[in-house]
Design an enzyme around this catalytic site. Structure first.
Site, PDB file in Angstrom:
ATOM      1  N   HIS A  37      -2.270   3.625   9.232  1.00  0.00           N
ATOM      2  CA  HIS A  37      -1.549   2.382   9.494  1.00  0.00           C
ATOM      3  C   HIS A  37      -0.099   2.548   9.054  1.00  0.00           C
ATOM      4  O   HIS A  37       0.179   2.879   7.894  1.00  0.00           O
ATOM      5  CB  HIS A  37      -2.239   1.254   8.718  1.00  0.00           C
ATOM      6  CG  HIS A  37      -1.740  -0.113   9.034  1.00  0.00           C
ATOM      7  ND1 HIS A  37      -2.119  -0.811  10.169  1.00  0.00           N
ATOM      8  CD2 HIS A  37      -0.893  -0.931   8.355  1.00  0.00           C
ATOM      9  CE1 HIS A  37      -1.535  -2.004  10.161  1.00  0.00           C
ATOM     10  NE2 HIS A  37      -0.774  -2.098   9.077  1.00  0.00           N
ATOM     11  N   ASP A  39       3.366   0.729   8.633  1.00  0.00           N
ATOM     12  CA  ASP A  39       4.022  -0.573   8.520  1.00  0.00           C
ATOM     13  C   ASP A  39       5.533  -0.435   8.646  1.00  0.00           C
ATOM     14  O   ASP A  39       6.193   0.045   7.725  1.00  0.00           O
ATOM     15  CB  ASP A  39       3.697  -1.197   7.156  1.00  0.00           C
ATOM     16  CG  ASP A  39       2.269  -1.697   7.077  1.00  0.00           C
ATOM     17  OD1 ASP A  39       1.883  -2.523   7.920  1.00  0.00           O
ATOM     18  OD2 ASP A  39       1.544  -1.258   6.169  1.00  0.00           O
ATOM     19  N   GLY A 146       4.766  -8.200   4.561  1.00  0.00           N
ATOM     20  CA  GLY A 146       5.977  -7.799   3.836  1.00  0.00           C
ATOM     21  C   GLY A 146       5.714  -6.829   2.709  1.00  0.00           C
ATOM     22  O   GLY A 146       6.537  -5.959   2.432  1.00  0.00           O
ATOM     23  N   GLY A 181      -4.779  -7.129   1.497  1.00  0.00           N
ATOM     24  CA  GLY A 181      -5.686  -7.407   0.382  1.00  0.00           C
ATOM     25  C   GLY A 181      -7.132  -7.000   0.643  1.00  0.00           C
ATOM     26  O   GLY A 181      -8.046  -7.501  -0.016  1.00  0.00           O
ATOM     27  N   SER A 202      -3.358  -0.416  -1.023  1.00  0.00           N
ATOM     28  CA  SER A 202      -3.699  -0.115  -2.419  1.00  0.00           C
ATOM     29  C   SER A 202      -5.136   0.351  -2.590  1.00  0.00           C
ATOM     30  O   SER A 202      -5.416   1.187  -3.449  1.00  0.00           O
ATOM     31  CB  SER A 202      -3.421  -1.330  -3.312  1.00  0.00           C
ATOM     32  OG  SER A 202      -3.087  -2.457  -2.553  1.00  0.00           O
TER      33      SER A 202
END
Ligand code: DX5
Ligand code: ZN
Length: 219
Positions: A37, A39, A146, A181, A202
């Site tokens: 992914h 971003d 963001g 998340g 994360s």
């Protein structure tokens, strides 16, 4: 009912160590990720700046991962050619960022790439139902776009369920991707709601053992 495909994990490079990108990408691939992914942020559509097509272009020959670009930029139609030539396989744009969403998706498809459309948490998903036949992916944001490392918003689950319902009702083939998340704790709920692709920043790059982290998300 169609047989459910295996969940895809798409680790978000935003959480990687930018000084060791090749190593990080190879670790994600070796750990069982199928997608990467990417971003892209412009500091205007979202309050952060990340990286752009040149970084993606440099990584392209270093990995076989499917390049899943998430463009958080205003009027992405201006840059579709750059992201196509950089080697993206899927280009996802934001419904809120395009004056002409349909033309933007058509530009991606005309270049022979998969088109994705994303909605921010405050954007009702029903607003994009008319465009679903053009899409390979719908990307549901479960944080305000963001930054990585934010808290998952459980009230976005009905959007995933609505997309799953609509997909079955109209026999459409788009994948439902969830971003923000995502963790082993909520992954099961997301998969059950209809999510096929789980983005994880994360939860993958923040962990030493990437294979265990990815396996925990796949369930
Ligand atoms: C946020 C990005 C996400 C982010 C996910 O705007 O779109 O892809 O990197 O990071 P985590 O999984 O840490 O929320
Ligand atoms: Zn993203």
């Amino acid at each position: 009912m169609k047989e459910k495909k295996e969940t895809v994990v798409s680790p978000s490079l935003l959480s990687a160590d930018f000084s060791r990108l090749e190593e990080e990408v190879r670790a994600a691939e070796a750990g069982g990720a199928a997608w990467l992914h990417l971003d892209v942020m412009d500091g205007a559509f979202v309050p952060n700046i990340s990286f752009g097509a040149p970084v993606i272009r440099s990584l392209r020959p270093r990995t076989n991962l499917f390049f899943d670009a998430h463009l958080m930029i205003r009027e992405p139609i201006r840059y579709i050619g750059d992201f196509v030539s950089a080697g993206c396989d899927l280009i996802t744009v934001h419904a809120e960022a395009c004056a002409d969403v349909k033309a933007t998706l058509e530009a991606i498809r005309a270049a022979g790439k998969q088109a994705g459309l994303s909605v921010k948490p405050g954007t009702p998903v029903e607003g994009i139902f008319g465009l679903l036949p053009l899409l390979s992916v719908v990307l549901v944001m479960t944080v305000e776009p963001g930054f990585s490392g934010q808290k998952f918003m459980p009230d976005m689950l009905p959007k995933i369920k609505a997309l799953e319902h609509e997909r079955q009702r109209r026999s459409l083939g788009y994948r439902i991707e969830v971003d923000g998340g995502v963790s082993p704790e909520n992954a099961k709920l997301l998969r059950a709601a209809g999510a096929d692709v789980l983005v994880a920043g994360s939860a993958v790059f923040g962990k030493e053992d990437k294979a265990a982290a990815i396996a925990a998300l796949k369930g």
